[in-house]
Design an enzyme around this catalytic site. Structure first.
Site, PDB file in Angstrom:
ATOM      1  N   ASP A 200     -79.577  21.426  35.065  1.00 49.30           N
ATOM      2  CA  ASP A 200     -78.689  21.242  33.915  1.00 49.30           C
ATOM      3  C   ASP A 200     -78.743  22.424  32.945  1.00 49.30           C
ATOM      4  OD1 ASP A 200     -81.204  20.746  32.928  1.00 49.30           O
ATOM      5  OD2 ASP A 200     -80.758  18.760  32.153  1.00 49.30           O
TER       6      ASP A 200
ATOM      7  N   ASP B 259     -85.638  17.197  42.018  1.00 44.25           N
ATOM      8  CA  ASP B 259     -85.840  15.925  41.322  1.00 44.25           C
ATOM      9  C   ASP B 259     -84.725  14.918  41.572  1.00 44.25           C
ATOM     10  OD1 ASP B 259     -88.147  16.934  40.257  1.00 44.25           O
ATOM     11  OD2 ASP B 259     -87.301  17.406  38.297  1.00 44.25           O
TER      12      ASP B 259
ATOM     13  N   HIS C 199     -96.452  22.312  43.783  1.00 37.95           N
ATOM     14  CA  HIS C 199     -95.290  23.088  44.217  1.00 37.95           C
ATOM     15  C   HIS C 199     -95.094  23.106  45.726  1.00 37.95           C
ATOM     16  CE1 HIS C 199     -95.316  24.346  40.037  1.00 37.95           C
ATOM     17  NE2 HIS C 199     -94.101  24.828  40.233  1.00 37.95           N
ATOM     18  N   VAL C 200     -95.986  22.472  46.469  1.00 39.69           N
ATOM     19  CA  VAL C 200     -95.734  22.346  47.905  1.00 39.69           C
ATOM     20  C   VAL C 200     -94.434  21.567  48.143  1.00 39.69           C
ATOM     21  CG1 VAL C 200     -97.011  20.190  48.237  1.00 39.69           C
ATOM     22  CG2 VAL C 200     -96.811  21.809  50.120  1.00 39.69           C
TER      23      VAL C 200
ATOM     24  N   ILE D  63     -79.657   7.227  67.981  1.00 38.87           N
ATOM     25  CA  ILE D  63     -79.525   8.639  67.639  1.00 38.87           C
ATOM     26  C   ILE D  63     -78.116   9.149  67.930  1.00 38.87           C
ATOM     27  CG2 ILE D  63     -81.978   9.039  68.089  1.00 38.87           C
ATOM     28  CD1 ILE D  63     -81.089  10.633  70.599  1.00 38.87           C
TER      29      ILE D  63
ATOM     30  N   ARG E 278     -79.429  38.253  73.163  1.00 34.03           N
ATOM     31  CA  ARG E 278     -79.439  37.052  74.001  1.00 34.03           C
ATOM     32  C   ARG E 278     -78.475  35.999  73.493  1.00 34.03           C
ATOM     33  NH1 ARG E 278     -85.267  35.235  75.570  1.00 34.03           N
ATOM     34  NH2 ARG E 278     -84.898  36.974  76.997  1.00 34.03           N
TER      35      ARG E 278
ATOM     36  N   GLU F 155     -73.975  16.688  75.305  1.00 33.27           N
ATOM     37  CA  GLU F 155     -74.272  16.424  76.712  1.00 33.27           C
ATOM     38  C   GLU F 155     -73.076  15.906  77.509  1.00 33.27           C
ATOM     39  OE1 GLU F 155     -77.221  13.383  77.208  1.00 33.27           O
ATOM     40  OE2 GLU F 155     -76.429  12.131  75.587  1.00 33.27           O
TER      41      GLU F 155
ATOM     42  N   ARG G 120     -79.748  32.392  78.204  1.00 32.55           N
ATOM     43  CA  ARG G 120     -80.736  31.362  78.507  1.00 32.55           C
ATOM     44  C   ARG G 120     -80.162  29.998  78.113  1.00 32.55           C
ATOM     45  NH1 ARG G 120     -82.369  35.181  80.602  1.00 32.55           N
ATOM     46  NH2 ARG G 120     -84.451  36.136  80.563  1.00 32.55           N
TER      47      ARG G 120
ATOM     48  N   GLN H 227     -85.560  11.617  70.628  1.00 32.85           N
ATOM     49  CA  GLN H 227     -85.880  10.207  70.386  1.00 32.85           C
ATOM     50  C   GLN H 227     -87.318  10.020  69.902  1.00 32.85           C
ATOM     51  OE1 GLN H 227     -84.715   8.702  74.362  1.00 32.85           O
ATOM     52  NE2 GLN H 227     -83.167   7.491  73.305  1.00 32.85           N
TER      53      GLN H 227
END
Length: 750
Positions: free
Chosen positions: A110, A157, A289-290, A520, A556, A619, A645, A654
């Protein structure tokens, strides 16, 4: 007629850093480039605007190529005392207008947004002063008569009133839950109490949600100071939990928590109260702070991308008043900038004045709801006495495994016991109902299930043949089951429909049945998000990040296949959150012409210096153009320019412990399902229904209306809200994309 100069747009981050800020910066710069504008980064927040020079730098596509996965903000953030003064603001205006910049995307809290708005309000008078002082000419001032601004809130926060989630809050919640899960294991081993202090000076979101998701015992939040005597109440709750079978006790304290006299409730004060009331030493952990650090979660990559994209288009296509682009009910929303800031600051006033009800209500209806939810989940003492005839509700998982099934089952048991029911679990899916494999579930039996992956009750996709329905019915009768809760995927919904159809032959199925979405694939009717999808998405993003790192040493292309069956949700959101250049979905399929175009784009990218090209494939995107086929095609056409690759992520999606979001979604969905079951049992009705979350609201739908929301041919919901995000993925990830930037759907201006 002269050639019109391109529009110039700047982005800055200011105040405290938050994970996901880089995703906004990246989206702003690349969207601006796509639209033909020239993007600039203001480094070190408003300090950079005041000092100018190299702190305001034009940005290219490649400048933000490797920042999506990084925490913090690569353009820096700092607070500036000079910017608060007229002289500093005038210097900032001069530096901006001298470069032709009159549009800013401001990212911060803010204070940052207020400062940005103040610069806009003073803009014309500041330019007039600069002209009078001879520091700019009148022509320059006339070319930039107004400053246009759009804000995006970056704050762990989650304290902005009017938006459901601020950038960084989800990632911070991940950090906290990781710590709570780790501490829980050692606390349980030693039968010990832990007090964990988390951030949140004026907003208790992190504290409350981590307490629910982490299965904690007590929580202190700033908006709801506890009544006098809270020490005794806390010890009473903890003693009851230990008596019910808990081995550990965990208390969450928001750093801004106070009592009703305004005195801080520190973690040390809570520990002292525990020692005095329970006679045991409590250990204190300050996460500090982690909570701000580490890579952003999947949500804090894809949602900030949408916010930055939309904020940029807002500045380029609209001449409206200053707005904040936020989220509401899983949709984007425009908030009048200063109104949102003032509403946020009002919460502090309500708390200081002792109007705690209004303070909580200002956070939104779901915040007040979750305070009540926590009280139920943490208390082993039921609020409702059991009826004379003990009614029993059975829980069963049906379908593929989804992370969060355990959290859902735990919540169901806790709510069921609170409503006076006996709760039982069916082991190994519906075959367990055929075999009579049913176990009682007590309050303590499910205590540790909140954060555990897998499914303690087991799950199977199998729907027993109709000839086994007689045996299933006998089991329901013998076990005196009065209601059935099915947690799972489409197979569970279809099984419930079959049970309903067979009621004429088997009266035992004349009981209320509720289905809760857990898959999922995220392909269930009536729900925009299913339990497990967020965890799978986070897994995909983590794996794709590692794939990109492995490719950094060579030229790649990687083709990665993700799950989802007929639904492309995981594929598309994984592509946005990982910065993939191409994505193939089951809904849109793959054509030979498309592959020809995509291959040319890929080759051109590598010829122009690209070192990595990431392709994500759903898939079921194509029966014939498989992942292996795509890899071989790209390698054949790329010749010696790059190698290719492939990676099939597979069942990792899962596995793992459920994300905080999936735990909280499970709680909200199950609460609504159990309320509906309770209502049906009280009324003596045998309805079959399913719950879901749509536009942020949890609703119940009769099972008979399933085909109104779900296509049995494609096995997909008719309305897949996320499909419209595909163009955004290309615009912010592929510089060769030439299609128009479409404005994303925005709910009505708040």
């Amino acid at each position: 007629m002269g050639i019109m100069e391109p529009v110039k747009i700047a982005v800055l981050t200011s105040g405290g850093d938050a994970q996901g800020m880089n995703a906004i910066v990246r989206a702003v710069i690349r969207t601006a480039l796509h639209e033909g504008a020239r993007p600039f980064a203001i480094r070190e927040g408003w300090k950079g605007a005041v000092e100018g020079g190299d702190l305001i730098r034009e940005m290219s596509w490649g400048d933000v190529s490797t920042i999506l996965h990084r925490g913090g903000t690569i353009i820096g953030t700092a607070r500036s005392d000079r910017f608060r003064e007229r002289e500093g603001m005038r210097a900032a205006a001069k530096n901006l207008v001298s470069l032709g910049i009159d549009r800013i995307v401001s990212i911060g809290g803010d204070g940052t947004l207020t400062g940005t708005n103040e610069l806009k309000l003073q803009w014309s008078s500041l330019l007039a002063e600069l002209v009078e002082l001879g520091e700019i000419d009148q022509e320059t001032a006339d070319r930039h008569p107004t400053l246009r601004i759009a804000g995006v809130v970056g704050s762990i926060d989650n304290d902005l009133v009017g938006t459901d989630m601020t950038v960084g809050a989800d990632s911070a919640l991940h950090r906290i839950i990781d710590a709570v899960d780790a501490i829980s294991s050692t606390a349980e081993s030693h039968r010990r109490s832990f007090v964990i202090e988390v951030m949140g000076r004026h907003c208790g979101y992190l504290a409350l949600m981590s307490a629910i998701a982490g299965g904690c015992d007590y929580v202190f939040v700033p908006e709801m100071p506890p009544a006098d005597g809270w020490e005794d109440d806390m010890c009473r709750v903890l003693r009851a939990g230990r008596k019910a079978g808990r081995r550990d006790s965990i208390i969450i304290v928001a750093e801004g928590a106070t009592d009703r006299r305004g005195e801080r409730i520190t973690s040390e004060r809570v520990a002292q109260a525990l020692e005095a009331g329970l006679g045991e030493e409590a250990r204190v952990t300050l996460l500090g702070h982690v909570q701000r650090g580490g890579p952003p979660s999947a949500y804090d990559r894809w949602m900030p991308t949408l916010l930055g994209y939309t904020a940029t288009l807002e500045l380029l296509r609209s001449d409206g008043e200053p707005v904040i682009i936020g989220t509401r009910r899983n949709r984007l929303v425009r908030l009048p900038l200063m109104q949102a800031v003032e509403d946020t600051r009002a919460v502090k006033t309500y708390t200081a004045e002792g109007d705690y009800r209004r303070a909580v209500e200002s956070r939104g209806s779901s915040y007040a709801e979750m305070i009540d939810v926590f009280s139920t989940l943490s208390s082993p003492v039921p609020r409702r006495a059991p009826s004379a005839k003990r009614r029993r509700i059975a829980i069963v998982h049906v379908g593929g495994l989804a992370p969060g099934m355990n959290a859902a089952a735990r919540t169901a048991v806790r709510f069921g016991i609170d409503h006076g029911y006996d709760m039982v679990g069916v082991q190994n899916g519906l075959p367990g109902l055929v075999d009579g494999d049913i176990i009682p579930l007590s309050w303590s039996d499910v205590d540790s299930w909140s954060g555990s992956g897998g499914a303690e009750l087991g799950t199977r996709r199998t729907i027993p043949p109709v000839e086994d329905f007689y045996t299933m019915g006998r089991t329901l009768e013998e076990q005196e089951i009065d209601g059935l809760l099915i947690i799972g995927g489409l197979n569970g919904y279809e099984a419930a429909a079959l049970m309903k159809e067979e009621r004429r032959r088997f009266p035992a199925f004349r009981i209320p049945i509720m289905c809760v979405p857990a898959s999922i694939d995220n392909n269930l009717p009536g729900s925009e998000l299913s339990i497990g999808a967020d965890t799978a998405l986070n897994t995909n993003v983590e794996v794709l990040n590692r794939i990109k790192q492995s490719a950094s040493a060579s030229r790649r292309c990687f083709v990665a296949e993700v799950m989802g069956r007929n639904a492309g949700y995981l594929a598309l959101m994984s592509a946005i959150a990982s910065g993939a250049e191409q994505v193939y979905l089951a809904e849109t399929g793959i054509t030979l012409k498309q592959l020809e175009t995509d291959t040319k784009v890929m080759i051109d990218a590598f010829e122009n210096g690209r070192r990595l090209y990431l392709v994500v494939r759903n898939e079921y995107a194509s029966e014939h153009y498989t992942t292996d086929f795509l890899a071989r095609l790209f390698e054949a056409e790329g010749k010696e320019l790059f190698d290719v690759r492939q990676a099939v992520i597979g069942h990792q999606q899962q596995g793992g412990n459920p994300s905080p979001f999936d735990r909280l979604l499970a709680v909200r969905l199950i609460r609504r399902a159990m309320e509906k079951l309770d209502s049906l049992l009280v009324q003596g009705r045998d309805d079959c229904a399913y719950v879901g979350m749509a536009e942020g609201q949890i609703s119940c739908h009769p099972l008979s209306r399933m085909e109104e929301q779900w296509d049995p041919r494609t096995r997909l919901p008719y309305d897949q809200w996320w499909l419209g995000l595909k163009d955004v993925a290309y615009i912010v990830s592929n510089p060769h994309h030439s299609g128009p930037a479409e404005v994303l759907p925005i709910v009505e201006d708040a």
